[in-house]
Motif scaffolding. Structure first.
Motif, short mmCIF file in Angstrom:
data_model
loop_
_atom_site.label_atom_id
_atom_site.label_comp_id
_atom_site.label_asym_id
_atom_site.label_seq_id
_atom_site.Cartn_x
_atom_site.Cartn_y
_atom_site.Cartn_z
N ARG A 29 0.80 -1.33 -0.15
CA ARG A 29 0.00 -0.01 0.00
C ARG A 29 0.99 1.04 0.04
NH1 ARG A 29 -1.65 0.20 5.53
NH2 ARG A 29 0.22 1.39 5.76
N ASP A 30 1.89 1.21 1.02
CA ASP A 30 2.50 2.73 1.13
C ASP A 30 3.59 2.72 -0.27
OD1 ASP A 30 1.62 3.12 3.37
OD2 ASP A 30 3.24 2.51 4.89
N LYS A 38 6.35 1.54 6.96
CA LYS A 38 7.09 1.62 8.20
C LYS A 38 7.89 0.29 8.44
CE LYS A 38 4.70 1.53 12.03
NZ LYS A 38 3.50 1.20 12.12
N ASP A 39 7.39 -0.70 7.84
CA ASP A 39 7.90 -2.00 7.95
C ASP A 39 7.62 -2.85 6.89
OD1 ASP A 39 5.62 -2.57 8.88
OD2 ASP A 39 6.00 -2.52 10.72
N ASP A 41 6.30 -6.84 5.39
CA ASP A 41 5.88 -7.96 5.62
C ASP A 41 6.12 -8.97 4.25
OD1 ASP A 41 5.23 -7.31 8.41
OD2 ASP A 41 3.46 -6.31 7.54
N ARG A 109 -7.71 -10.10 5.78
CA ARG A 109 -7.25 -8.87 6.07
C ARG A 109 -8.30 -7.60 6.29
NH1 ARG A 109 -1.50 -8.80 5.51
NH2 ARG A 109 -0.81 -10.94 5.01
N ASP A 110 -8.07 -6.48 6.92
CA ASP A 110 -9.00 -5.84 7.48
C ASP A 110 -9.78 -4.73 6.32
OD1 ASP A 110 -6.47 -4.27 7.40
OD2 ASP A 110 -6.68 -3.53 9.39
N ASN A 114 -5.15 -2.65 2.41
CA ASN A 114 -4.23 -3.46 3.24
C ASN A 114 -4.14 -4.82 2.60
OD1 ASN A 114 -3.75 -1.12 4.60
ND2 ASN A 114 -4.86 -1.99 6.71
N ASP A 153 -13.09 -8.52 15.20
CA ASP A 153 -11.97 -7.77 15.76
C ASP A 153 -12.17 -6.41 15.88
OD1 ASP A 153 -9.61 -6.83 16.62
OD2 ASP A 153 -8.48 -7.54 14.84
N ARG A 156 -10.02 -3.14 14.77
CA ARG A 156 -10.39 -2.57 13.45
C ARG A 156 -11.21 -1.26 13.50
NH1 ARG A 156 -11.82 -8.71 11.22
NH2 ARG A 156 -9.64 -9.51 11.25
N ARG A 159 -8.58 0.99 14.12
CA ARG A 159 -7.63 1.13 12.78
C ARG A 159 -8.32 1.62 11.54
NH1 ARG A 159 -3.36 -2.47 12.26
NH2 ARG A 159 -3.97 -3.28 10.33
N PHE A 163 -6.32 4.71 9.49
CA PHE A 163 -5.94 4.63 8.14
C PHE A 163 -6.63 5.94 7.59
CE2 PHE A 163 -4.77 0.29 9.30
CZ PHE A 163 -3.25 0.18 9.08
N LYS A 200 -1.30 6.84 17.41
CA LYS A 200 -0.97 7.28 15.92
C LYS A 200 -1.81 8.24 15.23
CE LYS A 200 1.08 2.55 15.54
NZ LYS A 200 0.92 1.31 15.12
P1 ATP Z 1 1.64 0.39 9.54
O1 ATP Z 1 2.62 -0.71 9.78
O2 ATP Z 1 1.88 1.54 8.69
O3 ATP Z 1 1.06 0.88 10.95
P2 ATP Z 1 0.15 -1.88 8.43
O4 ATP Z 1 -1.14 -1.71 7.35
O5 ATP Z 1 1.22 -2.37 7.91
O6 ATP Z 1 0.35 -0.24 8.94
P3 ATP Z 1 0.04 -3.64 10.37
O7 ATP Z 1 -0.58 -3.47 11.80
O8 ATP Z 1 1.63 -3.56 10.70
O9 ATP Z 1 -0.47 -2.26 9.67
O10 ATP Z 1 -0.19 -5.02 9.70
C1 ATP Z 1 0.30 -5.43 8.56
C2 ATP Z 1 -1.02 -6.12 7.78
O11 ATP Z 1 -1.53 -6.87 8.49
C3 ATP Z 1 -2.05 -5.01 7.39
O12 ATP Z 1 -1.88 -4.00 6.33
C4 ATP Z 1 -3.36 -5.74 7.32
O13 ATP Z 1 -3.15 -6.46 5.86
C5 ATP Z 1 -2.98 -6.94 8.24
N1 ATP Z 1 -3.63 -6.55 9.82
C6 ATP Z 1 -3.11 -6.07 10.71
N2 ATP Z 1 -3.89 -5.98 11.65
C7 ATP Z 1 -5.01 -6.39 11.27
C8 ATP Z 1 -6.36 -6.78 11.93
N3 ATP Z 1 -6.48 -6.25 13.10
N4 ATP Z 1 -7.28 -7.05 11.15
C9 ATP Z 1 -7.01 -7.84 10.03
N5 ATP Z 1 -5.93 -7.54 9.19
C10 ATP Z 1 -4.94 -7.08 9.93
#
Ligand code: ATP
Ligand code: MG
Length: 441
Positions: A29-30, A38-39, A41, A109-110, A114, A153, A156, A159, A163, A200
Motif C-alpha cells: 500500500r505505502d 514503516k516495516d 511483511d 485482512r482488514d 491493506n 476484531d 479494526r 484502525r 488509516f 498514531k
Molecule cells: P503500519 O505498519 O503503517 O501501521 P500496516 O498496514 O502495515 O500499517 P500492520 O498493523 O503492520 O499495519 O499490519 C500489517 C498488515 O496485517 C495490514 O496491512 C493488514 O493487512 C493486516 N492486519 C493487521 N492488523 C489486522 C487486523 N486487526 N485485522 C485484519 N488484518 C490486519
C-alpha cells in the motif's frame, strides 16, 4: 541494504527454495502511494518450520499465527504463512488459524488497501480484494461485510479511523456506518492497543480529521468521554470568541505544527478538561473556571493512567496542564522565578501549548513573544548556572543542615539568577549577613 532490499532478498530466497512468496499488506500500500513503509511483511505458502530452516537465526513469534521473524542485516522482516482465520468467539483473537492460499490470506485482512500483494520477482501487484481501485480513489473500505469484520476484531474500528487519518482517505459509507454502529464495542479491546492506535491518530499531521472521526463515530465517547463533556461548556465571549471549550480545544489541535510530541498533543487535549467541573458564574454574569488548571492536572493524571500511559508521558503532559495558566503571570515575574519557570524540562512543549492556546482564542501572543525575547536575552549562560555556594560551604560557616539553610541557599540562588551575586565570597558574605531573608525582587 534498504529495508525493501532486505524484504526482497527474503522473497527471493523463499522462491528459490520452491515456495511462493510475496510482499504483503501495508508495505505494498505505502509503496503504491509513494510513502515510506514503516516495516515490510512477507507472506508465503511455506509453513513456519520451512521458513525457520531456510533462514539462519530466524525465530517464530506467535507460532500459532504462523509468523517468523527473519533478520537481514539490521532489518527484521516478518514472514507470515498464508492463512485463513477461523471464527473469533472473543472478538479479539481467531480461535484457530489454518494455513491457506494467498487469496484467502487477502480475504482475512482488514481493509482492501491493506489486502494487496506484490510479486517483486515479476514486478506485479496481486489484488484479490479491489484494493488498487480503492487506493486510486483514496477510499478505505472493509474487505467483505463490514459489520462482520468489525465484529470479529473490534480493534479494526480504531484502525479504520487511524488509516483514514494517516492516509487522508474517505471511509466508504457502509464501512463508516458499521464503525459508527459498533463503536460501543471497543471496550472489549485491551486499553493498550486502543491507546497505541489513538497515539498514531493524534501524532499524525492530519490529527484534526482523526479527532473528528473519533467524535463522530462514537469511539471518543468510549475512549475519552471527558472530551465530549467539553461540548457546550460556554466560556466568556470577550476572551473566547471562538466558542465553547470543545471548539477551542479542537482549534488548538489544528494550530499545532505537523510534528508534535505525545505529551504536547495530550496536554492540548486535556488542558481545559476541568473547565466543565469548575465553571461558575459570578454576580456580574461573568463565567469563571477557578482552579481548572489544578483539577485539570489531576483529571489528566487519572485519564492517562486509565489508558496505561507510561510515566514518562504522563508527567510532562500533566505538568503542562498544571502550568498552562502560569503563562499569564510572566510579565510580573521576578527574573529568578522566570528563569526557574523557563528551565523546567518540558518548557518548549509548554511554550507551544501556550502559543496555540492564545491563537485558539484571543490571538494575542504578548507573553509568548516576551518569553522568546527573554530566552535570547538569557542565552549567554545556563538558565540555572552552577551554584555559587552549597550546603557544605554553609556548614563550614557554622550553619546547621535544615530548612533554614535550604532557604538561605535558595535566596542566594535567587540573587545569582538575577545577577546580583557573582562569586562564592559575595554569596557567603550575603548569607552571613541576611541569612534566610527572602531577597527583595
Ligand atoms: P503500519 O505498519 O503503517 O501501521 P500496516 O498496514 O502495515 O500499517 P500492520 O498493523 O503492520 O499495519 O499490519 C500489517 C498488515 O496485517 C495490514 O496491512 C493488514 O493487512 C493486516 N492486519 C493487521 N492488523 C489486522 C487486523 N486487526 N485485522 C485484519 N488484518 C490486519
Ligand atoms: Mg506494518
Amino acid at each position: 541494504m534498504t529495508p525493501r532490499e532486505a524484504a526482497i532478498s527474503v522473497v527471493n530466497k523463499l522462491v528459490s527454495a520452491g515456495h511462493q512468496a510475496l510482499l504483503a499488506g501495508g508495505c505494498v500500500r505505502d509503496a503504491l502511494l509513494g510513502r515510506e513503509p514503516k516495516d515490510y511483511d512477507v507472506a508465503t505458502n511455506a509453513v513456519p518450520d520451512q521458513v525457520v530452516k531456510l533462514f539462519h537465526g530466524a525465530h517464530t513469534v506467535g507460532a500459532h499465527f504462523g509468523v517468523v521473524i527473519v533478520k537481514r542485516g539490521e532489518h527484521h522482516i516478518e514472514v507470515a504463512t498464508f492463512r485463513k482465520d477461523g471464527t473469533y468467539s472473543d472478538g479479539r483473537h481467531p480461535d484457530s488459524v489454518e494455513f491457506s492460499s494467498a487469496e484467502e490470506d487477502a480475504q482475512r485482512r482488514d481493509f482492501t488497501v491493506n489486502g494487496l500483494f506484490e510479486d517483486p520477482v515479476k514486478g506485479e501487484i496481486i489484488d484479490y480484494v479491489g484494493g488498487r481501485a480503492d487506493l486510486q480513489a483514496r477510499v478505505l473500505r472493509a474487505i467483505g461485510d463490514p459489520e462482520a469484520r468489525f465484529m470479529e476484531d473490534q480493534l479494526r474500528l480504531m484502525r479504520a479511523v487511524r488509516f483514514a487519518t494517516v492516509l487522508g482517505f474517505a471511509i466508504e459509507p457502509q464501512t463508516w456506518a458499521a464503525v459508527c454502529r459498533l463503536s460501543p464495542k471497543i471496550g472489549s479491546v485491551s486499553v493498550e492497543r486502543l491507546r497505541d492506535e489513538f497515539n498514531k491518530i493524534m501524532l499524525d499531521p492530519n490529527r484534526v480529521r482523526g479527532f473528528d472521526l473519533l467524535v463522530e463515530s462514537g469511539l471518543m465517547k468510549e475512549l475519552l468521554p471527558e472530551i465530549l463533556v467539553l461540548q457546550g461548556c460556554e466560556q466568556p465571549p470577550q476572551f473566547h470568541p471562538e466558542g465553547d471549550v470543545f471548539i477551542h480545544t479542537r482549534l488548538m489541535l489544528s494550530l499545532l505544527p505537523e510534528e508534535v510530541s505525545l505529551p504536547l498533543v495530550l496536554a492540548v487535549l486535556f488542558h481545559d478538561i476541568a473547565k466543565p467541573a469548575t465553571q461558575t458564574v459570578d454576580e456580574n454574569g461573568r463565567i469563571r473556571f477557578n482552579g481548572h488548571d489544578q483539577l485539570g492536572a489531576q483529571m489528566t493524571t487519572e485519564i492517562l493512567k486509565r489508558l496505561k500511559y507510561p510515566n514518562h508521558v504522563i508527567e510532562p503532559a500533566v505538568e503542562a496542564v498544571a502550568n498552562h495558566m502560569v503563562f499569564k503571570d510572566v510579565p510580573k515575574m521576578r527574573v529568578a522565578k522566570l528563569k526557574r519557570f523557563m528551565a523546567r524540562p518540558n518548557f518548549e512543549d509548554e511554550m507551544e501549548l501556550h502559543r496555540v492556546d492564545c491563537l485558539g482564542c484571543h490571538g494575542f501572543l504578548d507573553n509568548y513573544e516576551l518569553l522568546r525575547a527573554r530566552q535570547i536575552e538569557f542565552a549567554s549562560e545556563p538558565l540555572i548556572p552552577k551554584p555559587l555556594i552549597t550546603g557544605r560551604d554553609l556548614m563550614q560557616q557554622g550553619w546547621e543542615p535544615g530548612p533554614a539553610m535550604g532557604r538561605a541557599l535558595l535566596a542566594v540562588q535567587t540573587l545569582q539568577l538575577e545577577g546580583r551575586l557573582h562569586t562564592r565570597e559575595e554569596a557567603l558574605a550575603w548569607a552571613a549577613e541576611h541569612g534566610t531573608e527572602e531577597p527583595e525582587g
